[in-house]
Write a protein that holds these residues in place. Structure first.
Motif, mmCIF file in Angstrom:
data_model
loop_
_atom_site.group_PDB
_atom_site.id
_atom_site.type_symbol
_atom_site.label_atom_id
_atom_site.label_comp_id
_atom_site.label_asym_id
_atom_site.label_seq_id
_atom_site.Cartn_x
_atom_site.Cartn_y
_atom_site.Cartn_z
ATOM 1 N N PHE A 115 0.839 -1.196 0.000
ATOM 2 C CA PHE A 115 0.000 0.000 0.000
ATOM 3 C C PHE A 115 0.877 1.251 0.000
ATOM 4 C CE2 PHE A 115 -2.143 -3.332 2.573
ATOM 5 C CZ PHE A 115 -3.052 -3.717 1.592
ATOM 6 N N ARG A 144 -4.688 2.390 -0.098
ATOM 7 C CA ARG A 144 -4.687 2.246 -1.551
ATOM 8 C C ARG A 144 -3.455 1.459 -1.968
ATOM 9 N NH1 ARG A 144 -2.580 5.712 -5.602
ATOM 10 N NH2 ARG A 144 -2.032 7.240 -3.993
ATOM 11 N N CYS A 145 -3.631 0.542 -2.905
ATOM 12 C CA CYS A 145 -2.506 -0.262 -3.368
ATOM 13 C C CYS A 145 -1.506 0.587 -4.155
ATOM 14 C CB CYS A 145 -2.991 -1.397 -4.264
ATOM 15 S SG CYS A 145 -3.631 -2.817 -3.353
ATOM 16 N N PRO A 149 -4.004 -2.796 -8.129
ATOM 17 C CA PRO A 149 -4.422 -3.600 -6.971
ATOM 18 C C PRO A 149 -4.489 -5.092 -7.273
ATOM 19 C CG PRO A 149 -5.781 -1.642 -7.154
ATOM 20 C CD PRO A 149 -4.961 -1.710 -8.402
ATOM 21 N N THR A 178 -9.096 -0.576 -4.912
ATOM 22 C CA THR A 178 -8.429 -1.549 -4.053
ATOM 23 C C THR A 178 -9.448 -2.510 -3.453
ATOM 24 O OG1 THR A 178 -6.641 0.000 -3.527
ATOM 25 C CG2 THR A 178 -7.009 -1.806 -1.974
#
Length: 396
Positions: A115, A144-145, A149, A178
């Motif tokens: 993340f 959030r990736c 994601p 995500t």
């Protein structure tokens, strides 16, 4: 930022690597926590130096994870993890990368992380390195990736549980793309070792906002994969105060149809955790029929009684509130706290009765113990002798 970062030893490690001609920065959760104004722990260092080059710079090192680029440097009697910048291949076993490739670019190293809030780095001088918007996501309270994601969760599905854990610990929202990737790949969690899931669940339950994580877990379909974890609570807001640490496992048990053995075996709980769940189950069975009495207070810890009582109150909409303080007060006012405090021994029973020892001795010790707890007889040798002789004679 309200706190200083790292120890003198960790800064010295960075400086020595830099003096030897290599890049070296602080990375990981400690940098994230520092950016949040929290005291950083578990300081990690990333460097452009290979493991062998790191070992050549320092006199005292330990090969703790050298296959994945990590060397433990012992500096000023402090162990400090130093990991080479790296990228990773696929995760065929859903646990470890098939291959690790060393790189010399910090960006390549950071972009493999899960993340954005965990992809921050910091120099020894305190300059933040934020290549993926992690600081903005911290400000926006967003998980959030890094990058795509689906790729991040495809590399290691355990990251789905890590996202849930961070939502519980930080009370952050999970970014929509995500979250959708978590939902689409949640089935991959069936390939993850249950021991790894247990570790993440423990951390999740230690967060201040576990109900947030449980809600996300429901949204992505985890009740199907883990029904005894995510199907239990009718109303998360009501049960949220009970979902902390081992109390969380007890709450999962007491609000589901699972047995202590099923929860313990399914999630590889420790022996201590198993005992705690078994005691909670026993106490809950008693509480379902009546209020806790002095014998319950004697036999169970306040931890057990408290979680069982609070969940019982929620389930039965009890108007009468019994607090943890109430339980402590009642327990402290018991005539004894432990059998060793009784004013007689088994030898006294033999002497008083004129009998030989046998199974009857332990049975009568238990009877007298209960009589003292229930205040049927004072914890005094003379009073106990009189009570015992009267009771034993009435059995004949």
């Amino acid at each position: 930022m309200t706190t200083s970062f790292g120890s003198a030893a960790s800064h010295q490690v960075v400086q020595q690597l830099q003096s030897a001609g290599y890049e070296a920065v602080f990375v990981g959760g400690a940098v994230r926590d520092f950016a949040l104004g929290k005291a950083p722990v578990d300081i990690d260092i990333a460097t452009s130096a290979t493991p062998e080059q790191v070992k050549s710079v320092f006199h005292h090192t330990v090969d703790i994870g050298i296959a994945h680029g990590t060397v433990l440097v012992l500096m000023q009697n402090e162990p400090i993890e130093v990991t080479t910048y790296r990228t990773e291949s696929t995760y065929s076993d859903h646990r470890r990368p098939d291959q690790v490739y060393y790189v010399t670019s910090l960006k390549e190293d950071l972009q493999r992380r899960d993340f954005t809030i965990n992809a921050l780095a910091m120099t020894s001088e305190g300059e933040m390195i934020d290549l993926f918007g992690g600081l903005q996501d911290l400000e926006n309270q967003l998980i959030r990736c890094v990058g795509c994601p689906a790729e991040r969760f495809g590399e290691d599905a355990l990251r789905i549980f890590r996202a849930l854990r961070f939502s519980a610990v930080l009370n952050f929202r999970i970014e929509q793309e995500t979250l959708q990737a978590m939902k689409g790949l949640s089935h991959e969690l069936q390939h993850i070792a249950i021991e790894r899931i247990k570790v993440e669940m423990d951390k999740l339950l230690q967060g201040k906002y576990p109900a947030v994580a449980f809600q996300y877990g429901r949204e992505i379909g985890l009740p199907t994969l883990f029904p005894d974890l995510f199907s239990s609570f009718e109303r998360l807001d009501v049960y949220a105060p009970f979902l902390h640490a081992r109390h969380g496992w007890a709450a999962l048990l007491l609000t589901s149809d699972a047995t202590p053995a099923e929860i313990a075996n399914n999630y590889k709980l420790s022996n201590e955790e198993k005992r705690f769940l078994k005691q909670c189950h026993e106490a809950a069975c008693r509480r379902s029929h009546r209020k806790f009495n002095d014998l319950d207070l004697y036999h169970f810890s306040v931890d057990v009684l408290d979680i069982v009582e609070r969940i019982h109150q929620v389930q039965h909409s009890n108007k009468e509130i019994v607090t943890r303080e109430d339980l402590w007060e009642r327990k402290n006012n018991l005539p004894i706290q432990h059998r060793s405090e009784l004013s007689f021994t088994g030898n006294d029973l033999l002497k008083w009765s004129g009998r030989r020892g046998g199974k009857w001795t332990s049975e009568w010790i238990s009877k007298i113990e209960e009589a003292v707890i229930c205040r049927q007889v004072e914890n005094d040798a003379k009073a106990i002798k009189e009570w015992f002789l009267y009771e034993i004679s009435s059995e004949k």
